[in-house]
Design an enzyme around this catalytic site. Structure first.
Site, PDB file in Angstrom:
ATOM      1  N   THR A 186      -6.445  -9.246 -22.932  1.00 42.43           N
ATOM      2  CA  THR A 186      -7.292 -10.425 -23.097  1.00 42.43           C
ATOM      3  C   THR A 186      -6.554 -11.705 -22.686  1.00 42.43           C
ATOM      4  O   THR A 186      -5.372 -11.868 -22.997  1.00 42.43           O
ATOM      5  CB  THR A 186      -7.791 -10.529 -24.564  1.00 42.43           C
ATOM      6  OG1 THR A 186      -8.639 -11.676 -24.689  1.00 42.43           O
ATOM      7  CG2 THR A 186      -6.649 -10.649 -25.560  1.00 42.43           C
ATOM      8  N   GLY A 240      -5.724 -13.589 -17.493  1.00 44.94           N
ATOM      9  CA  GLY A 240      -6.108 -14.294 -16.259  1.00 44.94           C
ATOM     10  C   GLY A 240      -6.909 -13.407 -15.317  1.00 44.94           C
ATOM     11  O   GLY A 240      -7.023 -13.704 -14.120  1.00 44.94           O
ATOM     12  N   ASP A 290     -16.593  -7.194 -19.488  1.00 43.86           N
ATOM     13  CA  ASP A 290     -17.125  -7.878 -20.672  1.00 43.86           C
ATOM     14  C   ASP A 290     -18.624  -8.181 -20.582  1.00 43.86           C
ATOM     15  O   ASP A 290     -19.203  -8.741 -21.506  1.00 43.86           O
ATOM     16  CB  ASP A 290     -16.277  -9.095 -21.098  1.00 43.86           C
ATOM     17  CG  ASP A 290     -16.169 -10.160 -20.043  1.00 43.86           C
ATOM     18  OD1 ASP A 290     -16.871 -10.047 -19.027  1.00 43.86           O
ATOM     19  OD2 ASP A 290     -15.371 -11.108 -20.230  1.00 43.86           O
ATOM     20  N   PHE A 314     -20.509  -5.365 -23.342  1.00 42.80           N
ATOM     21  CA  PHE A 314     -20.314  -5.240 -24.791  1.00 42.80           C
ATOM     22  C   PHE A 314     -21.639  -4.868 -25.465  1.00 42.80           C
ATOM     23  O   PHE A 314     -22.707  -5.363 -25.084  1.00 42.80           O
ATOM     24  CB  PHE A 314     -19.803  -6.555 -25.394  1.00 42.80           C
ATOM     25  CG  PHE A 314     -18.308  -6.680 -25.358  1.00 42.80           C
ATOM     26  CD1 PHE A 314     -17.516  -5.920 -26.221  1.00 42.80           C
ATOM     27  CD2 PHE A 314     -17.689  -7.537 -24.466  1.00 42.80           C
ATOM     28  CE1 PHE A 314     -16.126  -6.020 -26.190  1.00 42.80           C
ATOM     29  CE2 PHE A 314     -16.305  -7.652 -24.430  1.00 42.80           C
ATOM     30  CZ  PHE A 314     -15.525  -6.881 -25.292  1.00 42.80           C
ATOM     31  N   ASP A 319     -12.387  -4.588 -29.854  1.00 38.93           N
ATOM     32  CA  ASP A 319     -11.396  -4.254 -28.823  1.00 38.93           C
ATOM     33  C   ASP A 319     -11.175  -2.754 -28.704  1.00 38.93           C
ATOM     34  O   ASP A 319     -10.038  -2.252 -28.723  1.00 38.93           O
ATOM     35  CB  ASP A 319     -10.094  -5.020 -29.089  1.00 38.93           C
ATOM     36  CG  ASP A 319     -10.290  -6.509 -28.859  1.00 38.93           C
ATOM     37  OD1 ASP A 319     -11.319  -7.046 -29.310  1.00 38.93           O
ATOM     38  OD2 ASP A 319      -9.449  -7.143 -28.203  1.00 38.93           O
ATOM     39  N   ARG A 328      -6.109 -17.535 -26.219  1.00 35.05           N
ATOM     40  CA  ARG A 328      -7.258 -16.973 -26.930  1.00 35.05           C
ATOM     41  C   ARG A 328      -7.862 -17.998 -27.888  1.00 35.05           C
ATOM     42  O   ARG A 328      -9.082 -18.077 -28.049  1.00 35.05           O
ATOM     43  CB  ARG A 328      -6.804 -15.718 -27.685  1.00 35.05           C
ATOM     44  CG  ARG A 328      -7.848 -15.074 -28.562  1.00 35.05           C
ATOM     45  CD  ARG A 328      -8.450 -13.871 -27.919  1.00 35.05           C
ATOM     46  NE  ARG A 328      -9.497 -13.302 -28.755  1.00 35.05           N
ATOM     47  CZ  ARG A 328     -10.148 -12.201 -28.468  1.00 35.05           C
ATOM     48  NH1 ARG A 328      -9.873 -11.533 -27.386  1.00 35.05           N
ATOM     49  NH2 ARG A 328     -11.122 -11.759 -29.247  1.00 35.05           N
TER      50      ARG A 328
HETATM   51  N1  LIG Z   1      -2.059 -18.120 -13.875  1.00 36.55           N
HETATM   52  C1  LIG Z   1      -2.493 -18.825 -14.920  1.00 36.55           C
HETATM   53  N2  LIG Z   1      -1.708 -19.771 -15.480  1.00 36.55           N
HETATM   54  C2  LIG Z   1      -2.135 -20.480 -16.542  1.00 36.55           C
HETATM   55  N3  LIG Z   1      -3.345 -20.335 -17.126  1.00 36.55           N
HETATM   56  C3  LIG Z   1      -4.176 -19.428 -16.600  1.00 36.55           C
HETATM   57  C4  LIG Z   1      -3.800 -18.611 -15.479  1.00 36.55           C
HETATM   58  N4  LIG Z   1      -4.832 -17.790 -15.186  1.00 36.55           N
HETATM   59  C5  LIG Z   1      -5.806 -18.062 -16.092  1.00 36.55           C
HETATM   60  N5  LIG Z   1      -5.429 -19.040 -16.923  1.00 36.55           N
HETATM   61  C6  LIG Z   1      -6.190 -19.614 -18.049  1.00 36.55           C
HETATM   62  O1  LIG Z   1      -6.117 -18.671 -19.124  1.00 36.55           O
HETATM   63  C7  LIG Z   1      -7.372 -18.580 -19.778  1.00 36.55           C
HETATM   64  C8  LIG Z   1      -7.894 -17.146 -19.684  1.00 36.55           C
HETATM   65  O2  LIG Z   1      -8.158 -16.856 -18.311  1.00 36.55           O
HETATM   66  P1  LIG Z   1      -9.205 -15.748 -17.885  1.00 36.55           P
HETATM   67  O3  LIG Z   1      -9.143 -15.604 -16.419  1.00 36.55           O
HETATM   68  O4  LIG Z   1     -10.546 -16.058 -18.490  1.00 36.55           O
HETATM   69  O5  LIG Z   1      -8.567 -14.487 -18.628  1.00 36.55           O
HETATM   70  P2  LIG Z   1      -9.159 -13.018 -18.876  1.00 36.55           P
HETATM   71  O6  LIG Z   1     -10.314 -12.819 -17.948  1.00 36.55           O
HETATM   72  O7  LIG Z   1      -8.015 -12.101 -18.594  1.00 36.55           O
HETATM   73  O8  LIG Z   1      -9.551 -12.993 -20.336  1.00 36.55           O
HETATM   74  C9  LIG Z   1      -8.280 -19.602 -19.106  1.00 36.55           C
HETATM   75  O9  LIG Z   1      -8.194 -20.799 -19.841  1.00 36.55           O
HETATM   76  C10 LIG Z   1      -7.657 -19.777 -17.729  1.00 36.55           C
HETATM   77  O10 LIG Z   1      -7.919 -21.042 -17.181  1.00 36.55           O
HETATM   78  N1  LIG Z   2     -18.470 -10.689 -24.889  1.00 40.20           N
HETATM   79  C1  LIG Z   2     -18.610 -10.292 -26.136  1.00 40.20           C
HETATM   80  O1  LIG Z   2     -19.677  -9.874 -26.521  1.00 40.20           O
HETATM   81  C2  LIG Z   2     -17.422 -10.337 -27.075  1.00 40.20           C
HETATM   82  C3  LIG Z   2     -17.666 -10.458 -28.417  1.00 40.20           C
HETATM   83  C4  LIG Z   2     -16.591 -10.500 -29.257  1.00 40.20           C
HETATM   84  C5  LIG Z   2     -15.295 -10.414 -28.778  1.00 40.20           C
HETATM   85  N2  LIG Z   2     -15.084 -10.300 -27.466  1.00 40.20           N
HETATM   86  C6  LIG Z   2     -13.687 -10.186 -26.991  1.00 40.20           C
HETATM   87  O2  LIG Z   2     -13.615 -10.090 -25.596  1.00 40.20           O
HETATM   88  C7  LIG Z   2     -12.294  -9.668 -25.296  1.00 40.20           C
HETATM   89  C8  LIG Z   2     -12.237  -9.069 -23.907  1.00 40.20           C
HETATM   90  O3  LIG Z   2     -12.604 -10.009 -22.953  1.00 40.20           O
HETATM   91  P1  LIG Z   2     -11.482 -10.870 -22.190  1.00 40.20           P
HETATM   92  O4  LIG Z   2     -10.566  -9.860 -21.575  1.00 40.20           O
HETATM   93  O5  LIG Z   2     -12.265 -11.655 -21.202  1.00 40.20           O
HETATM   94  O6  LIG Z   2     -10.772 -11.720 -23.205  1.00 40.20           O
HETATM   95  C9  LIG Z   2     -11.917  -8.712 -26.411  1.00 40.20           C
HETATM   96  O7  LIG Z   2     -10.609  -9.014 -26.858  1.00 40.20           O
HETATM   97  C10 LIG Z   2     -12.981  -8.965 -27.491  1.00 40.20           C
HETATM   98  O8  LIG Z   2     -12.399  -9.209 -28.767  1.00 40.20           O
HETATM   99  C11 LIG Z   2     -16.119 -10.282 -26.614  1.00 40.20           C
END
Ligand SMILES: Nc1ncnc2c1ncn2[C@@H]1O[C@H](COP(=O)(O)OP(=O)(O)O)[C@@H](O)[C@H]1O
Ligand SMILES: NC(=O)c1ccc[n+]([C@@H]2O[C@H](COP(=O)(O)O)[C@@H](O)[C@H]2O)c1
Length: 191
Positions: A2, A5, A26, A29, A46, A124
């Site tokens: 999670t 990026g 995602d 879900f 998760d 997060r």
């Molecule tokens: N290379 C990076 N360096 C710093 N922050 C980043 C980087 N890549 C993503 N982020 C930031 O981290 C957070 C999570 O990124 P996201 O791409 O949504 O992650 P994931 O899809 O793995 O959950 C966002 O706020 C994003 O802008």
């Molecule tokens: N999209 C949804 O319905 C939902 C709801 C609750 C938690 N999450 C979280 O989404 C995470 C996975 O997505 P990311 O990899 O984008 O963070 C999991 O860690 C989970 O806890 C997603």
């Protein structure tokens, strides 16, 4: 993992790779009402059981059957200039994609974005999920499940490229893009 990026990198890659599209885990879900709660009151999000993996597989298989039609339906094909008509790329992004064997066995390339505990917890905390994380959720559910799934993943798959998610976005994009272009060439020559 999670907040590593994954979606940031996937979206940038998709913009750079002709005839590519994204399927994001995602989007699959299950409804909150059917996600079980553990003895500490934490919703078990998760886990693979919290996801409609069968529906996700249907989407992936629909792309595999006819990628061009899949792209057209998503109206993405017209936006891209075609370097090679014969190679379409499906970017599958998600936090548990390598733990689901039927999906894992389909990948040509696998990348895993990793970040340390403190960075993951901080990133997060600035994200809002639906439902939002309750207090203690990261340490009580998210991180322990990540450690468990990561161990399982490493037992299932060996050919994963680990990426340092602390690196600048542009650097990560450039490295993966180069690698994917190389893979596209390899697949084209194979055909
Ligand atoms: N290379 C990076 N360096 C710093 N922050 C980043 C980087 N890549 C993503 N982020 C930031 O981290 C957070 C999570 O990124 P996201 O791409 O949504 O992650 P994931 O899809 O793995 O959950 C966002 O706020 C994003 O802008
Ligand atoms: N999209 C949804 O319905 C939902 C709801 C609750 C938690 N999450 C979280 O989404 C995470 C996975 O997505 P990311 O990899 O984008 O963070 C999991 O860690 C989970 O806890 C997603």
């Amino acid at each position: 993992m999670t907040n590593g990026g994954k979606s940031t990198l996937s979206k940038s890659l998709q913009q750079q790779i002709p005839n590519s599209c994204i399927i994001a885990q995602d989007s699959y879900f299950k409804d909150d009402s059917v996600v079980p709660v553990d003895s500490n009151g934490f919703k078990q999000y998760d886990t693979l059981d919290a996801l409609h993996m069968d529906t996700m597989m249907t989407e992936v298989n629909s792309w595999r059957q006819d990628p061009e039609s899949f792209l057209r339906q998503r109206d993405l094909n017209s936006e891209h200039k075609t370097l090679d008509k014969d190679v379409c790329v499906l970017i599958v992004e998600g936090f548990l994609i390598f733990n689901y064997r039927p999906l894992n066995e389909l990948f040509d390339k696998r990348y895993f974005m990793e970040i340390p505990y403190d960075v993951c917890k901080k990133r997060r905390s600035s994200r809002t999920y639906e439902p939002p994380d309750p207090p203690g959720y990261f340490d009580g559910h998210v991180w322990p499940m990540y450690l468990q799934y990561r161990r399982e993943m490493e037992n299932i798959t060996s050919d994963i490229v680990f990426l340092d998610g602390l690196k600048p976005r542009e650097e990560l994009l450039a490295a993966v893009y180069k690698d994917v272009v190389y893979e596209i060439e390899r697949l084209r020559e194979k055909d």
